[in-house]
Design a protein around this motif. Structure first.
Motif, PDB file in Angstrom:
ATOM      1  N   UNK A  44      31.902  96.863  55.171  1.00  0.00           N
ATOM      2  CA  UNK A  44      30.813  95.883  55.190  1.00  0.00           C
ATOM      3  C   UNK A  44      29.488  96.567  55.498  1.00  0.00           C
ATOM      4  N   UNK A  45      29.516  97.495  56.459  1.00  0.00           N
ATOM      5  CA  UNK A  45      28.286  98.205  56.815  1.00  0.00           C
ATOM      6  C   UNK A  45      27.738  98.987  55.629  1.00  0.00           C
ATOM      7  N   UNK A  46      28.603  99.707  54.915  1.00  0.00           N
ATOM      8  CA  UNK A  46      28.170 100.463  53.738  1.00  0.00           C
ATOM      9  C   UNK A  46      27.650  99.516  52.670  1.00  0.00           C
ATOM     10  N   UNK A  47      28.313  98.400  52.481  1.00  0.00           N
ATOM     11  CA  UNK A  47      27.902  97.436  51.457  1.00  0.00           C
ATOM     12  C   UNK A  47      26.459  96.964  51.662  1.00  0.00           C
ATOM     13  N   UNK A  48      26.035  96.863  52.931  1.00  0.00           N
ATOM     14  CA  UNK A  48      24.684  96.374  53.223  1.00  0.00           C
ATOM     15  C   UNK A  48      23.741  97.473  53.703  1.00  0.00           C
ATOM     16  N   UNK A  49      24.211  98.715  53.721  1.00  0.00           N
ATOM     17  CA  UNK A  49      23.357  99.816  54.148  1.00  0.00           C
ATOM     18  C   UNK A  49      22.987  99.755  55.615  1.00  0.00           C
TER      19      UNK A  49
ATOM     20  N   UNK B 292      24.305 100.335  59.927  1.00  0.00           N
ATOM     21  CA  UNK B 292      25.271 100.998  60.824  1.00  0.00           C
ATOM     22  C   UNK B 292      26.353 100.005  61.245  1.00  0.00           C
ATOM     23  N   UNK B 293      27.518 100.513  61.561  1.00  0.00           N
ATOM     24  CA  UNK B 293      28.641  99.628  61.903  1.00  0.00           C
ATOM     25  C   UNK B 293      28.345  98.811  63.152  1.00  0.00           C
ATOM     26  N   UNK B 294      27.452  99.299  64.005  1.00  0.00           N
ATOM     27  CA  UNK B 294      27.138  98.565  65.240  1.00  0.00           C
ATOM     28  C   UNK B 294      26.442  97.239  64.958  1.00  0.00           C
ATOM     29  N   UNK B 295      25.985  97.042  63.716  1.00  0.00           N
ATOM     30  CA  UNK B 295      25.309  95.799  63.346  1.00  0.00           C
ATOM     31  C   UNK B 295      26.229  94.840  62.605  1.00  0.00           C
ATOM     32  N   UNK B 296      27.526  95.110  62.605  1.00  0.00           N
ATOM     33  CA  UNK B 296      28.488  94.295  61.852  1.00  0.00           C
ATOM     34  C   UNK B 296      29.549  93.736  62.796  1.00  0.00           C
ATOM     35  N   UNK B 297      29.847  92.453  62.637  1.00  0.00           N
ATOM     36  CA  UNK B 297      30.955  91.823  63.347  1.00  0.00           C
ATOM     37  C   UNK B 297      31.769  91.021  62.353  1.00  0.00           C
ATOM     38  N   UNK B 298      33.051  91.300  62.265  1.00  0.00           N
ATOM     39  CA  UNK B 298      33.949  90.556  61.389  1.00  0.00           C
ATOM     40  C   UNK B 298      34.421  89.296  62.099  1.00  0.00           C
ATOM     41  N   UNK B 299      34.510  88.201  61.349  1.00  0.00           N
ATOM     42  CA  UNK B 299      34.870  86.916  61.942  1.00  0.00           C
ATOM     43  C   UNK B 299      35.911  86.203  61.094  1.00  0.00           C
ATOM     44  N   UNK B 300      36.542  85.234  61.705  1.00  0.00           N
ATOM     45  CA  UNK B 300      37.530  84.416  61.005  1.00  0.00           C
ATOM     46  C   UNK B 300      36.798  83.356  60.192  1.00  0.00           C
ATOM     47  N   UNK B 301      36.220  83.803  59.092  1.00  0.00           N
ATOM     48  CA  UNK B 301      35.356  82.934  58.305  1.00  0.00           C
ATOM     49  C   UNK B 301      33.983  82.857  58.940  1.00  0.00           C
ATOM     50  N   UNK B 302      32.974  82.512  58.148  1.00  0.00           N
ATOM     51  CA  UNK B 302      31.631  82.381  58.703  1.00  0.00           C
ATOM     52  C   UNK B 302      31.561  81.256  59.719  1.00  0.00           C
ATOM     53  N   UNK B 303      32.432  80.255  59.599  1.00  0.00           N
ATOM     54  CA  UNK B 303      32.392  79.119  60.526  1.00  0.00           C
ATOM     55  C   UNK B 303      32.643  79.567  61.969  1.00  0.00           C
ATOM     56  N   UNK B 304      33.492  80.592  62.161  1.00  0.00           N
ATOM     57  CA  UNK B 304      33.719  81.065  63.523  1.00  0.00           C
ATOM     58  C   UNK B 304      32.427  81.587  64.129  1.00  0.00           C
ATOM     59  N   UNK B 305      31.593  82.186  63.309  1.00  0.00           N
ATOM     60  CA  UNK B 305      30.354  82.760  63.824  1.00  0.00           C
ATOM     61  C   UNK B 305      29.466  81.689  64.447  1.00  0.00           C
ATOM     62  N   UNK B 306      29.462  80.484  63.898  1.00  0.00           N
ATOM     63  CA  UNK B 306      28.646  79.420  64.477  1.00  0.00           C
ATOM     64  C   UNK B 306      29.122  79.070  65.886  1.00  0.00           C
ATOM     65  N   UNK B 307      30.433  79.074  66.077  1.00  0.00           N
ATOM     66  CA  UNK B 307      30.979  78.802  67.405  1.00  0.00           C
ATOM     67  C   UNK B 307      30.592  79.916  68.371  1.00  0.00           C
TER      68      UNK B 307
END
Length: 375
Positions: free
Chosen positions: A85-90, A92-107
């Motif tokens: 994901x980090x490479x896909x958006x150019x 660093x990995x420290x700026x990426x968090x994987x979630x259980x769907x985007x809906x989890x991120x809202x919680x």
């Protein structure tokens, strides 16, 4: 009632005592409910209610997910997917968090990001507000209006808002806000959450803020469930400053994303997958233009334009009755009255292939003819 550009305080459900006040929208209603049978089972409806791309996931992606099942005995390891994901958006990995769907991120945001005055720009996906309310926040709504094309005006957002949530392109309006307009909402001391769940369905992903690191407080949410047909797998991610990512990660349970979902995330960020998604976005744009052109044949139907997402929002008199008539003819459409700022005259339609659109338009013509002229 507030004008479209004015913020509205969150209201409790209106009493059923004849006061004439509209009921509070059901923030927990989502398009999948339109497709289910009356007793929760499946139906044979043509699905225009859920904005997941049809005929997905593709076979190659199903094969990658299936191959991951051999490793289910081990705990999930998200490092490779996070790097992808980090490479896909150019970034660093420290700026990426994987979630259980985007809906989890809202919680996670509602629980982990401090906010004294959170603002949600509506009409939009209702989970952000629902999550904020569940976390005990008092939410201010900024309602965008039809007369302004549902376009965001940064000046309408209260100056003291320290958490602002906006979709781009916005569900359900299909409006794509200019990146410059959204960037004007960013400022020190404010968290700006931009929901880009449908941005990969926009050709060229123009107006995306996903790669920006210069805007203070920016949090971008992405979903892999829409384009790739992974709603049942649940995979999305957050792009934000390392400190924000760390705070959100602390609010997650251990191993929040399954190994099959991690395999899907890594696969969907590969160059070949990105090329396929780009081609799908162009195809969707053509299919959307066909749908809008066919809808133009109905004088009582008004579609929000320009539409940039894989869905369109339409207004027509008696939409609730039209929706029921369409369902009787085998088509599920998404009601609009559960989105703050809309009402009973609105429907959202997912973009499908042209043959499906033509069948839908024939059914719509039958329903409208049966109902007769609007009074």
């Amino acid at each position: 009632m507030p004008t479209p550009a004015e913020p509205a305080r969150l209201r409790e459900p209106a009493p059923s005592d004849g006061t004439g006040q509209p009921p509070e929208p059901d923030l927990r209603h989502h398009g999948d409910a339109e497709v289910r049978g009356t007793k929760g089972g499946s139906t044979d409806l043509t699905d225009l209610a859920v904005n997941v791309r049809a005929h997905t996931p593709p076979d190659w992606l199903k094969a990658r997910i299936a191959a991951s099942l051999d490793g289910l005995a081990a705990y999930p390891d998200g490092r490779a997917a996070r790097r992808a994901v980090a490479v896909r958006h150019g970034l660093p990995v420290e700026r990426v968090l994987l979630t259980s769907g985007a809906a989890e991120a809202f919680v996670l945001i509602a629980r982990a990001v401090p906010a004294r005055r959170p603002v949600v720009v509506h009409p939009q996906f209702t989970e952000p507000e629902a999550a904020l309310r569940d976390a005990g926040h008092d939410v201010t709504r900024v309602l965008l209006g039809e007369r302004d094309g549902f376009r965001v005006d940064p000046a309408a957002v209260p100056e003291d808002a320290d958490l602002v949530v906006v979709g781009n392109p916005t569900n359900p309006t299909s409006v794509l806000h200019p990146a410059e307009a959204l960037a004007r909402l960013a400022r020190p001391g404010r968290t700006l959450v931009v929901d880009e769940a449908f941005m990969d369905a926009v050709p060229g992903e123009r107006a995306s803020l996903a790669g920006r690191t210069d805007l203070p407080g920016l949090v971008v949410l992405r979903s892999l469930t829409k384009t790739w047909g992974l709603a049942g797998l649940r995979i999305g991610y957050v792009l934000a400053a390392p400190g924000t990512v760390a705070a959100l990660e602390r609010a997650q349970p251990l191993w929040p994303v399954s190994s099959p979902a991690l395999a899907a995330a890594e696969a969907c960020c590969a160059p070949a997958a990105l090329a396929e998604a780009a081609a799908a976005a162009e195809e969707t744009a053509g299919d959307r233009a066909h749908l809008l052109a066919r809808l133009d044949g109905f004088p009582e139907v008004r579609a929000v334009r320009p539409a940039e997402g894989p869905f369109v929002l339409i207004r027509l008199p008696g939409a609730a009755e039209v929706r029921a008539g369409l369902r009787a003819r085998g088509f599920a459409a998404r009601r609009g009255d559960t989105f703050p700022g809309l009402g009973r005259d609105w429907l959202r339609l997912a973009v499908r292939d042209r043959a499906t659109t033509d069948r839908f338009v024939a059914a719509l013509a039958d329903v409208l003819a049966e109902q007769g002229p609007a009074t």
